[in-house]
Motif scaffolding. Structure first.
Motif, short mmCIF file in Angstrom:
data_model
loop_
_atom_site.label_atom_id
_atom_site.label_comp_id
_atom_site.label_asym_id
_atom_site.label_seq_id
_atom_site.Cartn_x
_atom_site.Cartn_y
_atom_site.Cartn_z
N TYR A 109 37.42 49.10 35.32
CA TYR A 109 38.02 49.31 33.99
C TYR A 109 39.16 50.33 34.01
O TYR A 109 40.24 50.06 33.51
CB TYR A 109 36.95 49.76 32.98
N GLN A 110 38.88 51.54 34.57
CA GLN A 110 39.94 52.56 34.52
C GLN A 110 40.94 52.35 35.66
O GLN A 110 42.11 52.66 35.51
CB GLN A 110 39.33 53.97 34.59
N GLY A 111 40.46 51.81 36.79
CA GLY A 111 41.37 51.53 37.90
C GLY A 111 42.18 50.27 37.65
O GLY A 111 43.32 50.32 37.20
N TYR A 112 41.58 49.13 37.89
CA TYR A 112 42.31 47.85 37.75
C TYR A 112 42.69 47.58 36.28
O TYR A 112 43.76 47.05 36.02
CB TYR A 112 41.48 46.69 38.29
N GLY A 113 41.80 47.92 35.36
CA GLY A 113 42.07 47.62 33.95
C GLY A 113 43.17 48.49 33.37
O GLY A 113 44.15 47.99 32.82
N ARG A 114 43.04 49.80 33.50
CA ARG A 114 43.99 50.73 32.88
C ARG A 114 45.13 51.12 33.81
O ARG A 114 46.07 51.80 33.38
CB ARG A 114 43.28 52.03 32.45
N GLY A 115 44.99 50.82 35.10
CA GLY A 115 46.10 51.07 36.02
C GLY A 115 46.10 52.41 36.74
O GLY A 115 47.10 52.80 37.33
N ILE A 116 44.99 53.13 36.72
CA ILE A 116 44.92 54.38 37.50
C ILE A 116 44.76 54.02 38.98
O ILE A 116 43.97 53.12 39.31
CB ILE A 116 43.72 55.24 37.04
N PRO A 117 45.51 54.68 39.88
CA PRO A 117 45.38 54.33 41.31
C PRO A 117 43.91 54.35 41.77
O PRO A 117 43.17 55.29 41.46
CB PRO A 117 46.20 55.41 42.02
N ILE A 118 43.53 53.31 42.48
CA ILE A 118 42.12 53.12 42.84
C ILE A 118 41.59 54.30 43.65
O ILE A 118 40.44 54.70 43.49
CB ILE A 118 41.95 51.80 43.64
N GLY A 176 42.02 43.64 24.87
CA GLY A 176 42.96 42.53 25.12
C GLY A 176 42.57 41.66 26.30
O GLY A 176 41.88 42.11 27.22
N ASN A 177 43.05 40.39 26.26
CA ASN A 177 42.63 39.42 27.27
C ASN A 177 43.08 39.78 28.67
O ASN A 177 42.30 39.65 29.63
CB ASN A 177 43.20 38.03 26.94
N ALA A 178 44.35 40.24 28.80
CA ALA A 178 44.86 40.54 30.15
C ALA A 178 44.01 41.63 30.79
O ALA A 178 43.66 41.55 31.98
CB ALA A 178 46.31 40.97 30.06
N PHE A 179 43.66 42.62 29.99
CA PHE A 179 42.82 43.72 30.48
C PHE A 179 41.48 43.16 31.00
O PHE A 179 41.05 43.47 32.12
CB PHE A 179 42.59 44.72 29.34
N HIS A 180 40.85 42.32 30.22
CA HIS A 180 39.53 41.81 30.60
C HIS A 180 39.61 40.88 31.83
O HIS A 180 38.68 40.85 32.64
CB HIS A 180 38.85 41.14 29.42
N HIS A 181 40.73 40.18 31.97
CA HIS A 181 40.90 39.36 33.17
C HIS A 181 41.06 40.23 34.42
O HIS A 181 40.51 39.92 35.47
CB HIS A 181 42.10 38.41 33.02
N ARG A 182 41.79 41.34 34.27
CA ARG A 182 41.93 42.25 35.42
C ARG A 182 40.58 42.83 35.80
O ARG A 182 40.26 42.96 36.99
CB ARG A 182 42.90 43.40 35.07
N VAL A 183 39.78 43.16 34.80
CA VAL A 183 38.46 43.73 35.07
C VAL A 183 37.60 42.72 35.84
O VAL A 183 36.96 43.05 36.84
CB VAL A 183 37.77 44.15 33.75
N ARG A 184 37.62 41.48 35.38
CA ARG A 184 36.80 40.47 36.05
C ARG A 184 37.25 40.27 37.50
O ARG A 184 36.43 40.22 38.42
CB ARG A 184 36.90 39.14 35.30
N GLN A 185 38.56 40.16 37.69
CA GLN A 185 39.09 39.96 39.05
C GLN A 185 38.73 41.14 39.94
O GLN A 185 38.40 40.97 41.11
CB GLN A 185 40.62 39.77 39.02
N ALA A 186 38.80 42.34 39.37
CA ALA A 186 38.47 43.53 40.15
C ALA A 186 37.03 43.45 40.65
O ALA A 186 36.74 43.68 41.83
CB ALA A 186 38.65 44.78 39.29
N MET A 190 35.77 43.35 44.45
CA MET A 190 34.87 44.39 44.97
C MET A 190 33.62 43.78 45.60
O MET A 190 33.05 44.33 46.55
CB MET A 190 34.48 45.34 43.83
N SER A 191 33.18 42.63 45.07
CA SER A 191 31.94 42.05 45.59
C SER A 191 32.14 41.46 46.99
O SER A 191 31.18 41.13 47.67
CB SER A 191 31.40 40.99 44.64
#
Ligand SMILES: Nc1ncnc2c1ncn2[C@@H]1O[C@H](COP(=O)(O)OP(=O)(O)OP(=O)(O)O)[C@@H](O)[C@H]1O
Ligand SMILES: [Mg+2]
Length: 231
Positions: A109-118, A176-186, A190-191
């Motif tokens: 969420y905060q990394g891939y979703g919000r864009g903070i470096p992983i 927003g949708n783009a955010f939730h798609h990034r979260v899912r992909q992340a 990770m898995s």
């Protein structure tokens, strides 16, 4: 007298909003308790009095926009307190701990979703947990459209709002949708991590089918679950 393990398991549930984490985590707790084990079900954000209070701020839409790093630091401060005062003491006393979300959620969420470096998220995760890593993580995967539709419907059922809007969603759910798609992909990325800690379960239409997949995967990974569930 409840059964305790010498070194208790630490299990986390992860996945997009509305995936089914809470429902399946509760059932797992119930089934382990039915076999005589002492189990603590806890959650993030939250898990302590302090954490639950900050959770309200984080999820309340009245909080409005806060910067990604502000948000991350709040999650990590909740986590530090949670690990120190709840999770570690419980594991040490032999209680099986199940947490509904943990460190991976911050990466997603905060990394891939919000864009903070992983790397920053990982560093703060390891500071907050003092290196505690779950023994196993159940990732429940679901398409964000399906999950959010489910949440919106429940919200409408509760508040009687017939309009299809995001009014009843919390601050994160309404990102927003783009955010939730990034979260899912992340989460999916990770898995694939080589450690094999994260077990990815694609949510089925029926709860029992999804739960059976979770039990199968846990049994394949741990003798403990194979024995407990005769699998
Ligand atoms: N496998 C399943 N099949 C059908 N419905 C399910 C399944 N798993 C969960 N549900 C339903 O989906 C809804 C969301 O489940 P749940 O609240 O457990 O998700 P969550 O991941 O904890 O959500 P949140 O991110 O909002 O906390 C609930 O109504 C639950 O009964
Ligand atoms: Mg939940």
């Amino acid at each position: 007298m409840k059964k305790r393990r010498k070194r208790a398991l630490f299990i986390t549930f992860e996945g997009p909003d509305g995936a089914g984490k809470t429902t399946h985590a509760k059932r797992l707790k119930h089934d382990l308790e039915a076999e005589g084990y002492k189990v603590l079900l806890t959650r993030e954000p939250g898990g302590s009095h302090f954490g639950e209070r900050v959770r309200d701020i984080l999820l309340d839409r009245k909080t409005g926009k806060i910067s990604p790093i502000t948000e991350l630091l709040l999650y990590e401060s909740i986590r530090a307190h949670h690990v120190e005062t709840v999770i570690k003491p419980s594991i040490e006393s032999g209680t099986i701990v199940i947490s509904d979300r943990f460190t991976d959620a911050s990466i997603a969420y905060q990394g891939y979703g919000r864009g903070i470096p992983i790397e920053i998220v990982k560093t703060l995760n390891s500071i907050a947990t003092s290196g505690l890593v779950p023994d196993v993580t159940i990732l429940i995967d679901i398409k964000p459209e399906v999950a959010l539709r489910g949440i919106a419907k429940r919200v409408q059922d509760v508040i009687g709002n017939s309009k299809k809007n995001r009014k009843g969603l919390d601050r994160i759910e309404s990102a927003g949708n783009a955010f939730h798609h990034r979260v899912r992909q992340a989460y999916l990325e990770m898995s694939k991590d080589s450690s094999g800690r994260i077990l990815c379960i694609h949510r089925q239409n029926k709860f029992e089918e999804t739960y059976a997949l979770i039990i199968n995967e846990l049994s394949r990974k741990f003798d403990f679950f194979r024995k407990v569930f005769n699998n």
